[in-house]
Design a protein around this motif. Structure first.
Motif, PDB file in Angstrom:
ATOM      1  N   ASN A  15       8.169  -3.534   1.588  1.00  0.00           N
ATOM      2  CA  ASN A  15       6.972  -2.701   1.610  1.00  0.00           C
ATOM      3  C   ASN A  15       6.217  -2.881   0.304  1.00  0.00           C
ATOM      4  O   ASN A  15       6.807  -2.834  -0.758  1.00  0.00           O
ATOM      5  CB  ASN A  15       7.344  -1.228   1.740  1.00  0.00           C
ATOM      6  CG  ASN A  15       8.114  -0.988   3.010  1.00  0.00           C
ATOM      7  OD1 ASN A  15       9.281  -0.668   2.974  1.00  0.00           O
ATOM      8  ND2 ASN A  15       7.460  -1.169   4.124  1.00  0.00           N
ATOM      9  N   GLY A  16       4.949  -3.094   0.425  1.00  0.00           N
ATOM     10  CA  GLY A  16       4.141  -3.248  -0.780  1.00  0.00           C
ATOM     11  C   GLY A  16       4.204  -4.643  -1.364  1.00  0.00           C
ATOM     12  O   GLY A  16       3.680  -4.885  -2.449  1.00  0.00           O
ATOM     13  N   ALA A  17       4.823  -5.576  -0.651  1.00  0.00           N
ATOM     14  CA  ALA A  17       4.913  -6.942  -1.179  1.00  0.00           C
ATOM     15  C   ALA A  17       3.551  -7.619  -1.183  1.00  0.00           C
ATOM     16  O   ALA A  17       3.310  -8.539  -1.958  1.00  0.00           O
ATOM     17  CB  ALA A  17       5.907  -7.755  -0.352  1.00  0.00           C
ATOM     18  N   GLY A  18       2.672  -7.182  -0.308  1.00  0.00           N
ATOM     19  CA  GLY A  18       1.330  -7.759  -0.285  1.00  0.00           C
ATOM     20  C   GLY A  18       1.001  -8.465   1.017  1.00  0.00           C
ATOM     21  O   GLY A  18       0.032  -9.214   1.100  1.00  0.00           O
ATOM     22  N   LYS A  19       1.767  -8.199   2.054  1.00  0.00           N
ATOM     23  CA  LYS A  19       1.560  -8.890   3.327  1.00  0.00           C
ATOM     24  C   LYS A  19       0.251  -8.477   3.984  1.00  0.00           C
ATOM     25  O   LYS A  19      -0.556  -9.322   4.388  1.00  0.00           O
ATOM     26  CB  LYS A  19       2.736  -8.590   4.286  1.00  0.00           C
ATOM     27  CG  LYS A  19       4.092  -8.870   3.690  1.00  0.00           C
ATOM     28  CD  LYS A  19       5.223  -8.486   4.621  1.00  0.00           C
ATOM     29  CE  LYS A  19       5.276  -7.010   4.977  1.00  0.00           C
ATOM     30  NZ  LYS A  19       5.661  -6.116   3.884  1.00  0.00           N
ATOM     31  N   SER A  20       0.059  -7.173   4.105  1.00  0.00           N
ATOM     32  CA  SER A  20      -1.173  -6.702   4.756  1.00  0.00           C
ATOM     33  C   SER A  20      -2.399  -7.137   3.971  1.00  0.00           C
ATOM     34  O   SER A  20      -3.431  -7.484   4.550  1.00  0.00           O
ATOM     35  CB  SER A  20      -1.166  -5.176   4.875  1.00  0.00           C
ATOM     36  OG  SER A  20      -0.159  -4.763   5.751  1.00  0.00           O
ATOM     37  N   THR A  21      -2.279  -7.135   2.658  1.00  0.00           N
ATOM     38  CA  THR A  21      -3.398  -7.569   1.825  1.00  0.00           C
ATOM     39  C   THR A  21      -3.756  -9.021   2.143  1.00  0.00           C
ATOM     40  O   THR A  21      -4.921  -9.358   2.342  1.00  0.00           O
ATOM     41  CB  THR A  21      -3.037  -7.428   0.338  1.00  0.00           C
ATOM     42  OG1 THR A  21      -2.657  -6.076   0.084  1.00  0.00           O
ATOM     43  CG2 THR A  21      -4.194  -7.814  -0.540  1.00  0.00           C
ATOM     44  N   LEU A  22      -2.731  -9.859   2.222  1.00  0.00           N
ATOM     45  CA  LEU A  22      -2.966 -11.277   2.501  1.00  0.00           C
ATOM     46  C   LEU A  22      -3.666 -11.440   3.856  1.00  0.00           C
ATOM     47  O   LEU A  22      -4.623 -12.210   3.991  1.00  0.00           O
ATOM     48  CB  LEU A  22      -1.631 -12.029   2.486  1.00  0.00           C
ATOM     49  CG  LEU A  22      -1.714 -13.549   2.594  1.00  0.00           C
ATOM     50  CD1 LEU A  22      -2.332 -14.140   1.330  1.00  0.00           C
ATOM     51  CD2 LEU A  22      -0.324 -14.163   2.826  1.00  0.00           C
ATOM     52  N   GLY A  68      -2.508   8.131  -0.818  1.00  0.00           N
ATOM     53  CA  GLY A  68      -3.099   7.320   0.232  1.00  0.00           C
ATOM     54  C   GLY A  68      -3.189   5.839  -0.110  1.00  0.00           C
ATOM     55  O   GLY A  68      -3.386   5.004   0.758  1.00  0.00           O
ATOM     56  N   LYS A  69      -3.056   5.506  -1.383  1.00  0.00           N
ATOM     57  CA  LYS A  69      -3.170   4.103  -1.789  1.00  0.00           C
ATOM     58  C   LYS A  69      -1.837   3.374  -1.750  1.00  0.00           C
ATOM     59  O   LYS A  69      -1.789   2.167  -1.945  1.00  0.00           O
ATOM     60  CB  LYS A  69      -3.726   4.019  -3.218  1.00  0.00           C
ATOM     61  CG  LYS A  69      -5.162   4.456  -3.346  1.00  0.00           C
ATOM     62  CD  LYS A  69      -6.116   3.301  -3.087  1.00  0.00           C
ATOM     63  CE  LYS A  69      -7.533   3.723  -3.393  1.00  0.00           C
ATOM     64  NZ  LYS A  69      -8.527   2.946  -2.713  1.00  0.00           N
ATOM     65  N   LEU A  70      -0.762   4.133  -1.532  1.00  0.00           N
ATOM     66  CA  LEU A  70       0.542   3.484  -1.511  1.00  0.00           C
ATOM     67  C   LEU A  70       0.769   2.779  -0.182  1.00  0.00           C
ATOM     68  O   LEU A  70       0.224   3.168   0.837  1.00  0.00           O
ATOM     69  CB  LEU A  70       1.654   4.543  -1.683  1.00  0.00           C
ATOM     70  CG  LEU A  70       2.182   4.737  -3.097  1.00  0.00           C
ATOM     71  CD1 LEU A  70       1.080   5.253  -3.985  1.00  0.00           C
ATOM     72  CD2 LEU A  70       3.360   5.682  -3.083  1.00  0.00           C
TER      73      LEU A  70
HETATM   74  N1  LIG Z   1      -7.057  -0.677  -1.094  1.00  0.00           N
HETATM   75  C1  LIG Z   1      -6.082  -0.669  -2.017  1.00  0.00           C
HETATM   76  N2  LIG Z   1      -6.295  -0.141  -3.232  1.00  0.00           N
HETATM   77  C2  LIG Z   1      -5.311  -0.152  -4.188  1.00  0.00           C
HETATM   78  N3  LIG Z   1      -4.099  -0.663  -4.011  1.00  0.00           N
HETATM   79  C3  LIG Z   1      -3.814  -1.199  -2.796  1.00  0.00           C
HETATM   80  C4  LIG Z   1      -4.785  -1.229  -1.747  1.00  0.00           C
HETATM   81  N4  LIG Z   1      -4.227  -1.828  -0.665  1.00  0.00           N
HETATM   82  C5  LIG Z   1      -2.968  -2.149  -1.032  1.00  0.00           C
HETATM   83  N5  LIG Z   1      -2.715  -1.774  -2.317  1.00  0.00           N
HETATM   84  C6  LIG Z   1      -1.475  -1.994  -3.077  1.00  0.00           C
HETATM   85  O1  LIG Z   1      -1.184  -3.381  -3.018  1.00  0.00           O
HETATM   86  C7  LIG Z   1       0.192  -3.600  -2.814  1.00  0.00           C
HETATM   87  C8  LIG Z   1       0.403  -4.451  -1.566  1.00  0.00           C
HETATM   88  O2  LIG Z   1       0.101  -3.662  -0.423  1.00  0.00           O
HETATM   89  P1  LIG Z   1       0.209  -4.200   1.084  1.00  0.00           P
HETATM   90  O3  LIG Z   1      -0.458  -5.518   1.166  1.00  0.00           O
HETATM   91  O4  LIG Z   1      -0.270  -3.127   1.971  1.00  0.00           O
HETATM   92  O5  LIG Z   1       1.772  -4.379   1.242  1.00  0.00           O
HETATM   93  P2  LIG Z   1       2.638  -4.673   2.553  1.00  0.00           P
HETATM   94  O6  LIG Z   1       1.722  -4.826   3.705  1.00  0.00           O
HETATM   95  O7  LIG Z   1       3.384  -5.914   2.204  1.00  0.00           O
HETATM   96  O8  LIG Z   1       3.557  -3.509   2.690  1.00  0.00           O
HETATM   97  C9  LIG Z   1       0.836  -2.236  -2.750  1.00  0.00           C
HETATM   98  O9  LIG Z   1       1.390  -1.948  -4.015  1.00  0.00           O
HETATM   99  C10 LIG Z   1      -0.296  -1.309  -2.435  1.00  0.00           C
HETATM  100  O10 LIG Z   1      -0.058  -0.050  -3.031  1.00  0.00           O
END
Ligand SMILES: Nc1ncnc2c1ncn2[C@@H]1O[C@H](COP(=O)(O)OP(=O)(O)O)[C@@H](O)[C@H]1O
Ligand SMILES: [Mg+2]
Lengths: 372, 505
Positions: B39-46, B399-401
Motif C-alpha cells: 500500500n502506498g508503493a505508488g501503483k495507482s499513481t503510476l 484523505g491523502k493517505l
Molecule cells: N493526490 C495526492 N496527494 C498527495 N499524496 C498522494 C496523492 N496520491 C497519492 N499520494 C501518496 O503517494 C503515495 C503512493 O500512493 P498510491 O499510488 O495511491 O499507492 P498504491 O496505489 O500503490 O497503494 C502514497 O504515499 C500516497 O499517500
C-alpha cells in the motif's frame, strides 16, 4: 540557497481572495469606463468617501462592524458544515429583542450595554436553534428552514414595532433610542471626531472573532463541531453527539448574527424599521466567502466591503457613477470567490511552472558545483 | 520487442513524498502484466499517469513504440487505453446501456438501440453475462464491475487497466473476473492488473513488475517465481503467510450478545435472535457471505444502529441502549467496515484522527482545551508502532493517505487504547501481504494480552487464520459456533450457504 527561497510556492486562500477582489475591481472599472467616467478617479472618490476623514472612517468601521459579525456567523456555520442563510432573520430577532429591552429597562448605560448584547445574542441563538432542531431531528435542510425563519422575523417586526415601539412620527419605524440606551459611547464618538455611527459593537465584533477563532482552533468544542461538519458519519462513529453539535452550531451562528443585529439597530441606526429584511444577512455570505470562512479572513473582508458600502455614496455624488456600481463590484467578487476553484487551479499551474524552472536552475547550479 | 505500453523512467512527486521514482513498466502485446506493491508503493499513481489523471514530473510514455503525450483521460481513450478504477464511476439510476454511452459521441436517443445491441454482442463475446437494460442499482457489485469493463470494450480499448479489481468482490466473483481476464487476453488485449493478492497474480498474470516505496524493484516471470519470492520482493524481507499463534486460553466472558433482533435498512429483520459470547483471550470470527446481517449485527453492538430487542453486555455492563461514547468507555474498540465513511475524518490530519474518540478527556484536553503536545506525542507513537506511512507525518490529511495506510492508522488507533473488546471488520481489505501479516500479528497480540476479539471477514482464509472459534451467520441467523480446529472450509462454506451442519434443515 536559503531553505526559504526553495520553498515551493502554493496557492492559498489569501491569493485567491486577492484575485477575486482584483477581478471585481476590474469589472467595476470596465463598467465605469462604459459610463464614460475615469475609473481611477472614481475609485479614489470611493476610498476617500470611506476613509477621507477620521469621522468618515468611524462610519465605515460602524458599517464594518455589522458585516464582521454576520460574516463571522456564516463563516462559523460553513466551518461546521452548515449553510446559514438565515442571518437576516437572526439580525432582526437580535435587534428587535435588544431594542425592546433597551426601551423597557432603566439601568445605567454600561450594564445596559451588556444586557442588550446578551439579549440580542440569545434572541439570535433562538432563531438559530429552531432550524438546528429541525435539521437534527427531522432532517430538514437548514437552507429551507432558515429562509422560513427570515420571514417569520420579518413579519414579527412588522407587527411588533408599530404596536409596542412606535415612534412619535413615522408608522414604519420604531422610536429612536436615546444615546444612553444605545451601544454608542461618548469616548468612541469623540475619538472618531463626532461620528454618529461608531459604537462599541466594533469591540464586541473583534472580541467575537478572537473567541470564535479560539474555539475553532484550540478547544474540544471546536474539534467536535468541525468533525461533524466534515464527516458526520465519522463523528457519530467516534462517539460525538452529532445532533447536539448541529443544534449548538446553529445556535452560536444565530447568536453571532443576533449580535450583529444589536450592533446595527442599537448602535449604527438607533432604531428599527419595519418591512425590511436586512441585506447584511446576505452580504455576510460574501464576507464569509471572501474571508475563506476563517475568522481572521472575515475581519479583512468585512472591512473591504465596509469601505465599498461607505464610500459608494461619495463616489456617485462626485461622478456620474451610480452607487449600484459598488454593489456590482461586490457581486462580481462574490461570483469569483464562489468559483475560487478556478483561481486555485490557475495559480497551482502557474506556481508549478515556476517551481519547475527553479528546480532546473537549481540542478544546473548543483551540477556546476559538482564539476568544481 | 513488441511492447504495447512502455512507461520509461517515470517520476512523480507529491508534497513530501516521491510516489514514483524512476519507474519503468513495459507491457507486451497480449499479456496480463501484474503490478505488485505494498500500500502506498505508488501503483495507482503510476496508472493515473498512464490514464492521464496526473502528469508525470519526468519520464516518457510510448505506445506501440511511439512516444505519446497523455494529458487527460480523453487522450488515454484515444490511445485505446481503458481503466477500471477502484471506485466505480456509474450512475446508479441509469441503465447499463445509458451508463456506457454516457458522454460518448453521437446522439443519446438515436444510438440507444444500436448501442444496446453492441453491448449485448460484446457481453456475449467475452462471457460477461450482462443485460444492457438493467438498472445499475439493481445489479451486484461484481456485475457493476463488468459494466466498467464493457465501458472500456465499447470504445475498443486495447490496453485495459484494473486497479485492485478484486478488493470489492466475493470469492466466486473473483474467480469469474479472472476468467474474464483470460478471455480478454485471448482476444489480444493487453491487461495491467494491480493487486496485492499473490494467488491472483499466480492464477492469471504472465509477468509481474514489483514496486516498493516508489521504486521499481524487479520484473519477474510469474510462472517461474513462487508466491513467497514475490512477497519478499514486494516487502523487502521474508514474509510469513501463516499467522503464528499459540493455543487460546479463554477467560471470563467479555462480550455477550443475547437474542438480538435488529432491523436492516429495508426495515425488516436483518439480525434474527442472534446470541454469541466472546471471552477474554480468544478471537471469534464471524463467517458469512456479505449481506447476511453482519453489518447490522456489528452496527447494533457498536451503537450505530438501534436494537429492536435482545441484550448486549460488555464486561457484564448492559450497553444495549447506551450512546456510543459510553460503549467506548466500557472498553469497546472498533475497526469499522467503511474506513472512509466512518473510520476517518478525511479532512482532518492524522494527529486529530488519532484522538477522535479521546479528545475530550485527559491528557488530550484539559478544561476543554486541546493539548497539542500530548496529541503529537501520542500520534507519533501510533505512527511509529503501526508503521503508518504518509507524506507529512502527523500533519498529513487522512484523505491523502493510501488505503492501506488509512487502515493501519485506524487499526493503530483502536488497538493502542488496549480495549477489552476489539471488533474488527474486514481489517485487511485492500492491504498487501506485509501489512496483512503485521495487522494479523497485532490482533493476535491483542488477544494474548487477555482481550476479546470479534472478527468479521468475508475472506475465509482470514477467518481460519485468525479465529479460535468460528460463528457462521446466514440470513441474519447464527448457524453454529465451531472450534476452528474441529472444522474445515468446506463445512463452514456449506453453513454460510444456509445448510445447517446439524442436519436439522
Ligand atoms: N493526490 C495526492 N496527494 C498527495 N499524496 C498522494 C496523492 N496520491 C497519492 N499520494 C501518496 O503517494 C503515495 C503512493 O500512493 P498510491 O499510488 O495511491 O499507492 P498504491 O496505489 O500503490 O497503494 C502514497 O504515499 C500516497 O499517500
Ligand atoms: Mg492504489
Amino acid at each position: 540557497m536559503s531553505a526559504k527561497k526553495n520553498k515551493e510556492l502554493k496557492s492559498n486562500n489569501f491569493i485567491i481572495a486577492i484575485s477575486a477582489v482584483v477581478l471585481g475591481l476590474i469589472a467595476g472599472a470596465i463598467l465605469i469606463l462604459i459610463i464614460g467616467e475615469n475609473p481611477f478617479a472614481s475609485f479614489r472618490y470611493l476610498v476617500r468617501g470611506a476613509l477621507m476623514s477620521v469621522r468618515r472612517t468611524g462610519t465605515t468601521l460602524a458599517i464594518t462592524t455589522t458585516l464582521m459579525l454576520v460574516g463571522l456567523s456564516i463563516a462559523f456555520a460553513f466551518k461546521t458544515g452548515l449553510f446559514n442563510i438565515g442571518a437576516s432573520g437572526q439580525i432582526l430577532a437580535g435587534g428587535l429583542a435588544a431594542t425592546t429591552v433597551a426601551f423597557a429597562v432603566d439601568i445605567p448605560h454600561v450594564p445596559l450595554i451588556f444586557l442588550i448584547l446578551l439579549t440580542g445574542f440569545i434572541a439570535g441563538a433562538i432563531w438559530g436553534l429552531i432550524p438546528g432542531l429541525l435539521k437534527a431531528f427531522f432532517n430538514v435542510h437548514e437552507v429551507v428552514s432558515t429562509i422560513m425563519m427570515n420571514w417569520i422575523a420579518y413579519w414579527v417586526v412588522f407587527y411588533f414595532v408599530p404596536a409596542f415601539l412606535k415612534g412619535p412620527s413615522l408608522e414604519t419605524e420604531s422610536a429612536g433610542l436615546p444615546f444612553e440606551k444605545t451601544l454608542r459611547v461618548s469616548w468612541l464618538t469623540e475619538l472618531f471626531d463626532g461620528s454618529n455611527y461608531i459604537n462599541v459593537g466594533l469591540i464586541v465584533a473583534i472580541i467575537a472573532v478572537i473567541v470564535i477563532k479560539f474555539i475553532m482552533d484550540k478547544t474540544t468544542l471546536g474539534f467536535e463541531l468541525k468533525a461533524v461538519g466534515y464527516n458526520r458519519y465519522g463523528a457519530e462513529y467516534a462517539g460525538i453527539r452529532v445532533n447536539r453539535s448541529v443544534v449548538l452550531s446553529m445556535m452560536i451562528a444565530g447568536g453571532l448574527a443576533g449580535l450583529a443585529g444589536v450592533a446595527y439597530y442599537c448602535g449604527y441606526s438607533g432604531k428599527i424599521q419595519i418591512g425590511i429584511l436586512p441585506t447584511q444577512g446576505f452580504d455576510g455570505i460574501a464576507v464569509a466567502l471572501l474571508g475563506a470562512s476563517s475568522p481572521v479572513g472575515v475581519v479583512f473582508s468585512s472591512f473591504f466591503f465596509g469601505i465599498l458600502q461607505a464610500g459608494k455614496g461619495f463616489m456617485s455624488g462626485n461622478t456620474l457613477v451610480p452607487p449600484e456600481i459598488a454593489d456590482t463590484i461586490i457581486a462580481v467578487i462574490i461570483y469569483f470567490t464562489a468559483t475560487s476553484v478556478m483561481f486555485k487551479n490557475f495559480w497551482d499551474k502557474r506556481f508549478k511552472k515556476i517551481n519547475e524552472k527553479r528546480n532546473i536552475v537549481q540542478k544546473d547550479s548543483n551540477s556546476i558545483e559538482e564539476d568544481n | 520487442m513488441d511492447y504495447s505500453i512502455e512507461m520509461l523512467h517515470i517520476r512523480k512527486e507529491f508534497p513530501g513524498i516521491v510516489a514514483n521514482d524512476d519507474i519503468s513498466l513495459q507491457v507486451k502485446k497480449g499479456e496480463i502484466h501484474a503490478i505488485l506493491g505494498e500500500n502506498g508503493a505508488g501503483k495507482s499513481t503510476l496508472m493515473s499517469i498512464l490514464f492521464g489523471l496526473y502528469n508525470a514530473d519526468k519520464g516518457e510514455i510510448k505506445i506501440n513504440g511511439k512516444k505519446v503525450e497523455i494529458n487527460n483521460p480523453n487522450d488515454a481513450t484515444a490511445h485505446k487505453i481503458g481503466m477500471v478504477h477502484q471506485h466505480f464511476q456509474l450512475i446508479d439510476t441509469y441503465t447499463v446501456t445509458e451508463n456506457i454511452i454516457l458522454g460518448k459521441e453521437g446522439s443519446f436517443i438515436l444510438n440507444k438501440k444500436d448501442a444496446s445491441q453492441k453491448i449485448k454482442d460484446l457481453s456475449d463475446k467475452y462471457g460477461l453475462n450482462i443485460d444492457p437494460d438493467s438498472i445499475i442499482e439493481d445489479i451486484t457489485v461484481g456485475m457493476q464491475q463488468r459494466v466498467e469493463i464493457l465501458k472500456m470494450l465499447y470504445v475498443d480499448a486495447d490496453i485495459l487497466i484494473f486497479d485492485e479489481p478484486t478488493a470489492v468482490l466475493t470469492p466466486q466473483e473473483i474467480d469469474d473476473l479472472l476468467d474474464i481476464m483470460k478471455g480478454l487476453k485471448k482476444e489480444g488485449k493487453s491487461i495491467i492488473l494491480i493487486t496485492h493478492k499473490l494467488n491472483e497474480i499466480k492464477a492469471v498474470a504472465d509477468r509481474c513488475t514489483v514496486i516498493r516505496r516508489g521504486k521499481m524493484i524487479d520484473v519477474v516471470d510469474v510462472a517461474s517465481t513462487t508466491q513467497s519470492q514475490m512477497a519478499s520482493l514486494m516487502v523487502g524481507r521474508p514474509v510469513n503467510f501463516k499467522v503464528d499463534k499459540s493455543e487460546a486460553h479463554p477467560g471470563e466472558s467479555i462480550l455477550e450478545i443475547k437474542n438480538l433482533n435488529v432491523l436492516n435498512a429495508k426495515k425488516i429483520l436483518g439480525v434474527k435472535d442472534f446470541s454469541l459470547t466472546v471471552r477474554a483471550g480468544e478471537i471469534v470470527g464471524i463467517a458469512g457471505v456479505d449481506g447476511n446481517g453482519q453489518s447490522e449485527l456489528i452496527e447494533a453492538v457498536t451503537g450505530l444502529r438501534k436494537i429492536e430487542s435482545g441484550q448486549v453486555l460488555i464486561s457484564s455492563k448492559d450497553i444495549t441502549h447506551v450512546p456510543i461514547r459510553e460503549r467506548n468507555e466500557a472498553g469497546l474498540g472498533h475497526v469499522p467496515e467503511d474506513r472512509q465513511k466512518r473510520g476517518l475524518v478525511l479532512e482532518y490530519n492524522l494527529k486529530d484522527n488519532f484522538v477522535i474518540k479521546d479528545y475530550y478527556h485527559s491528557p488530550f484536553s484539559k478544561n476543554g482545551i486541546l493539548q497539542q503536545p500530548v496529541m503529537k506525542e501520542y500520534g507519533q507513537k501510533i505512527i511509529d508502532t503501526f508503521d503508518v506511512r504518509s507524506g507529512e507525518g502527523l500533519d498529513s490529511l487522512a484523505g491523502k493517505l493510501s488505503g492501506g495506510n488509512q487502515q493501519k492508522a485506524i487499526v493503530g488507533r483502536e488497538i493502542i487504547g488496549n480495549p477489552k473488546l476489539l471488533i474488527v471488520v474486514q481489517p485487511t481489505r485492500g492491504l498487501d501481504v506485509g501489512a496483512i501479516e503485521f495487522i494479523h500479528k497485532q490482533i493476535v497480540n491483542h488477544r494474548d494480552a487477555g482481550n476479546a476479539v470479534l472478527l468479521i471477514s468475508f475472506e475465509l482464509d482470514e477467518i481460519f487464520n485468525l479465529s479460535d472459534r468460528i460463528a457462521v451467520i446466514s440470513d441474519g441467523k447464527l448457524m453454529d459456533v465451531v472450534n476452528t480446529s474441529d472444522t474445515d472450509e468446506r463445512s463452514v462454506g456449506l453453513m454460510m450457504a444456509g445448510v445447517s451442519s446439524k442436519g436439522d434443515k
